[in-house]
Design a protein around this motif. Structure first.
Motif, mmCIF file in Angstrom:
data_model
loop_
_atom_site.group_PDB
_atom_site.id
_atom_site.type_symbol
_atom_site.label_atom_id
_atom_site.label_comp_id
_atom_site.label_asym_id
_atom_site.label_seq_id
_atom_site.Cartn_x
_atom_site.Cartn_y
_atom_site.Cartn_z
ATOM 1 N N LEU A 166 37.612 64.120 -2.819
ATOM 2 C CA LEU A 166 38.737 63.187 -2.666
ATOM 3 C C LEU A 166 39.288 63.223 -1.245
ATOM 4 C CD1 LEU A 166 41.077 63.390 -5.797
ATOM 5 C CD2 LEU A 166 39.569 61.539 -5.117
ATOM 6 N N TRP A 167 39.466 64.422 -0.700
ATOM 7 C CA TRP A 167 40.025 64.580 0.652
ATOM 8 C C TRP A 167 39.129 63.920 1.690
ATOM 9 C CZ3 TRP A 167 37.716 68.100 4.333
ATOM 10 C CH2 TRP A 167 38.396 68.144 5.553
ATOM 11 N N SER A 168 37.807 64.119 1.575
ATOM 12 C CA SER A 168 36.879 63.572 2.567
ATOM 13 C C SER A 168 36.869 62.043 2.538
ATOM 14 C CB SER A 168 35.468 64.107 2.327
ATOM 15 O OG SER A 168 34.942 63.640 1.094
ATOM 16 N N GLU A 169 37.274 61.448 1.409
ATOM 17 C CA GLU A 169 37.329 59.995 1.283
ATOM 18 C C GLU A 169 38.714 59.433 1.603
ATOM 19 O OE1 GLU A 169 36.071 59.336 -2.703
ATOM 20 O OE2 GLU A 169 34.001 59.965 -2.333
ATOM 21 N N GLY A 170 39.656 60.302 1.991
ATOM 22 C CA GLY A 170 41.011 59.842 2.310
ATOM 23 C C GLY A 170 41.831 59.494 1.091
ATOM 24 N N ARG A 171 41.439 60.004 -0.077
ATOM 25 C CA ARG A 171 42.104 59.637 -1.323
ATOM 26 C C ARG A 171 43.014 60.731 -1.858
ATOM 27 N NH1 ARG A 171 37.138 58.698 -4.958
ATOM 28 N NH2 ARG A 171 38.757 58.499 -6.572
ATOM 29 N N LEU A 172 43.307 61.760 -1.055
ATOM 30 C CA LEU A 172 44.043 62.909 -1.563
ATOM 31 C C LEU A 172 45.119 63.369 -0.588
ATOM 32 C CD1 LEU A 172 44.269 65.322 -3.648
ATOM 33 C CD2 LEU A 172 42.708 66.553 -2.124
ATOM 34 N N LEU A 173 46.299 63.665 -1.138
ATOM 35 C CA LEU A 173 47.317 64.438 -0.434
ATOM 36 C C LEU A 173 47.745 65.562 -1.363
ATOM 37 C CD1 LEU A 173 49.295 64.887 1.950
ATOM 38 C CD2 LEU A 173 50.959 63.547 0.642
ATOM 39 N N LEU A 174 47.634 66.791 -0.888
ATOM 40 C CA LEU A 174 48.126 67.951 -1.625
ATOM 41 C C LEU A 174 49.522 68.298 -1.131
ATOM 42 C CD1 LEU A 174 44.979 70.271 -1.582
ATOM 43 C CD2 LEU A 174 45.962 69.165 -3.597
ATOM 44 N N ILE A 175 50.424 68.559 -2.050
ATOM 45 C CA ILE A 175 51.774 69.024 -1.724
ATOM 46 C C ILE A 175 51.980 70.348 -2.449
ATOM 47 C CG2 ILE A 175 54.246 68.570 -1.877
ATOM 48 C CD1 ILE A 175 53.664 65.612 -1.812
ATOM 49 N N SER A 176 52.162 71.427 -1.694
ATOM 50 C CA SER A 176 52.269 72.756 -2.285
ATOM 51 C C SER A 176 53.731 73.171 -2.439
ATOM 52 C CB SER A 176 51.542 73.789 -1.426
ATOM 53 O OG SER A 176 51.761 75.097 -1.930
ATOM 54 N N THR A 177 54.072 73.617 -3.654
ATOM 55 C CA THR A 177 55.407 74.155 -3.933
ATOM 56 C C THR A 177 55.380 75.685 -3.958
ATOM 57 O OG1 THR A 177 55.053 74.107 -6.328
ATOM 58 C CG2 THR A 177 55.953 72.106 -5.312
ATOM 59 N N PHE A 178 54.335 76.283 -3.429
ATOM 60 C CA PHE A 178 54.125 77.728 -3.532
ATOM 61 C C PHE A 178 55.321 78.523 -3.016
ATOM 62 C CE2 PHE A 178 52.770 81.713 -1.520
ATOM 63 C CZ PHE A 178 52.241 82.367 -2.616
#
Length: 313
Positions: A261-273
């Motif tokens: 997904l990331w390599s296709e520009g279709r992903l943003l991860l948001i970490s609440t860690f």
């Protein structure tokens, strides 16, 4: 820019009075329709495109469409180097299908130019703009398109390294395509075991419309049903803002389906860690993550200000 999901909405009458965002991709081998100018720091008023000869041809034929189809209006358009976006209003129920109008346009472009057999890839993508505020949001989104492309070209590290982003007064670590946050069609995904069959079907219909329209699903995807739907949505071409409690460090790289997904520009991860968080997710943490997803999908995020997680020396 990757090709769009091209399915039509099965229950929609494409001859009815309606407004659409249409996207057409430049055919391989055709010279750029336009060239970007400006800087990544510029506002959309100071960034834009300069047309090539082919781009001017495309623009002129697009603007002449209402002469052939008097019941339509071209509300706004942007001729990008490798694709064309335009907002078309069907002002009255017509005997012409939206596909007839697009076919006429692409055929005229092919006939008018003397250099290429065709200017566009086969097919097109449409977003149906029927909810309040969608039209204005989409106009603003198109105006920002050149500036977004300039940032992608001049600052690729923005998309390949973790950054700090403040959302609603709190800092989060993010990784991936942060422009997904500015998409005009963001939908929070939550599937509860308490949903009635009607509630579940209504939610799934809304999510599927977002996917078909090229929008973005926002969720931590915590429950088994949400995870199952997430996998189906990815296979169907969905863009995801994925809220996770996992850490994102300096040398973070996604793996497996996240990498694809990331390599296709279709992903943003948001970490609440948080370093003190329990091993297993708690109910209160789950509710907080779903609340964050809902706020991202419904509230104005304003200007996105990113800071590198680790500054290079």
């Amino acid at each position: 820019m990757k090709a769009y999901h091209k399915t039509r909405c099965p229950l929609h009458d494409y001859r009815s009075k309606c407004t659409y965002l249409v996207t057409l991709m430049k055919a391989p081998g055709v010279e750029p329709f336009s060239f970007l100018f400006g800087t990544k720091e510029a506002s959309y008023r100071d960034a834009g495109v300069r047309y090539s000869a082919i781009g001017r041809l495309v623009k002129d034929i697009l603007r002449s469409l209402p002469e052939r189809f008097p019941g339509i209006r071209i509300n706004h358009y942007i001729v990008m180097p490798d694709h064309l976006h335009f907002i078309i209003e069907i002002l009255e129920k017509d005997r012409y299908h939206l596909g007839d109008i697009i076919s006429h346009f692409t055929r005229e472009c092919s006939v008018a130019n003397l250099k290429y057999e065709r200017l566009f890839e086969p097919g097109y993508h449409d977003r149906i703009l029927r909810r309040r505020g969608q039209l204005q949001n989409m106009r603003e989104y198109l105006k920002e398109n050149p500036r977004r492309c300039l940032i992608k070209e001049s600052m690729p590290r923005y998309f390949k390294a973790p950054h700090i982003l403040n959302l609603f007064g709190k800092d989060y670590i993010i990784f991936g395509n942060f422009f997904l946050l500015k998409d005009p069609e963001l939908t929070a995904v939550r599937i509860s075991s308490k949903f009635t069959e009607n509630e579940l079907n209504a939610s799934l219909s809304k999510y599927e419309e977002t996917i078909r329209g090229g929008g973005v699903l926002v969720s931590p995807f915590i429950s088994p049903k949400e995870k199952k739907y997430r996998d189906l949505a990815i296979a169907d071409g969905a863009n995801l803002i994925y809220i996770t409690r996992n850490p994102i460090g300096e040398r973070f790289k996604p793996a497996g389906w996240l990498y694809n997904l990331w390599s296709e520009g279709r992903l943003l991860l948001i970490s609440t860690f948080q370093s003190s968080q329990p091993e297993k997710i708690t109910r209160s943490e789950s509710l907080a993550m779903n609340t964050l997803a809902e706020k991202i999908a419904t509230e104005d995020l304003g200007q996105l200000c990113l800071q590198p997680l680790y500054k290079t020396p």
